[in-house]
Design a protein around this motif. Sequence first.
Motif, short mmCIF file in Angstrom:
data_model
loop_
_atom_site.label_atom_id
_atom_site.label_comp_id
_atom_site.label_asym_id
_atom_site.label_seq_id
_atom_site.Cartn_x
_atom_site.Cartn_y
_atom_site.Cartn_z
N ASP A 128 0.81 -1.22 0.00
CA ASP A 128 0.00 0.00 0.00
C ASP A 128 0.84 1.27 0.00
O ASP A 128 0.48 2.27 -0.61
N LYS A 129 1.98 1.25 0.68
CA LYS A 129 2.79 2.46 0.87
C LYS A 129 3.88 2.66 -0.16
O LYS A 129 4.30 3.79 -0.39
N VAL A 155 -1.83 -4.90 -5.53
CA VAL A 155 -1.80 -3.75 -6.44
C VAL A 155 -2.62 -4.02 -7.70
O VAL A 155 -3.43 -3.19 -8.12
N ASP A 174 3.35 2.50 -5.40
CA ASP A 174 2.61 3.44 -6.24
C ASP A 174 3.13 3.45 -7.67
O ASP A 174 2.36 3.65 -8.60
N ASN A 175 4.43 3.24 -7.84
CA ASN A 175 4.98 3.26 -9.20
C ASN A 175 4.39 2.13 -10.05
O ASN A 175 4.01 2.35 -11.19
N ARG A 189 1.49 0.61 -9.40
CA ARG A 189 0.06 0.93 -9.47
C ARG A 189 -0.20 1.96 -10.57
O ARG A 189 -1.09 1.80 -11.40
N ASP A 190 0.61 3.01 -10.60
CA ASP A 190 0.41 4.07 -11.59
C ASP A 190 0.69 3.59 -13.01
O ASP A 190 -0.09 3.87 -13.93
#
Length: 147
Positions: free
Chosen positions: A36-37, A116, A40-41, A43-44
């Motif tokens: 979760d933390k 993710v 993001d890379n 996920r994006d």
Amino acid sequence: MISCTEFIPAYSAYFSFLDQLAGKQAVVTFWEYLSDKYLDNLRDLAAQKGLRGCYEYWSLALNEEAATFVMTLDEENGFFEIDMQACPSKGRLLELTQMEPYPDYCEHCDVLYRRVLEPLGFTYDIDLSRTDKAQCTITVRKNPENK
């Protein structure tokens, strides 16, 4: 600069510590937190570029880790696959003589990446049957209903 693989024994020891302290669910909860933390890379990229984003993410990550792998991106048939032929993390753990690696170490890849990708409409499968040889296979598929 210290390679990320230098931290592998410490990660394994921490997973063992958490498991002994509070059980395997505590380890899984930690992996979920990391997903979760800090992903993001992935996920994006996956949200913006689909399977090609997965390919871009792992191209960079696996080369930085000096893994031996073959990746297949087949956008026409809706899948991306990593055939991990020599995982540097698991390989390092298998070479250790001074400590017992966390027995479920490789499951972190399942928890981190599934968490993710599945909410983005992908299916995520991992074959961990060859981890005793530092090998695995990850397959990400685009769900037909999520174009």
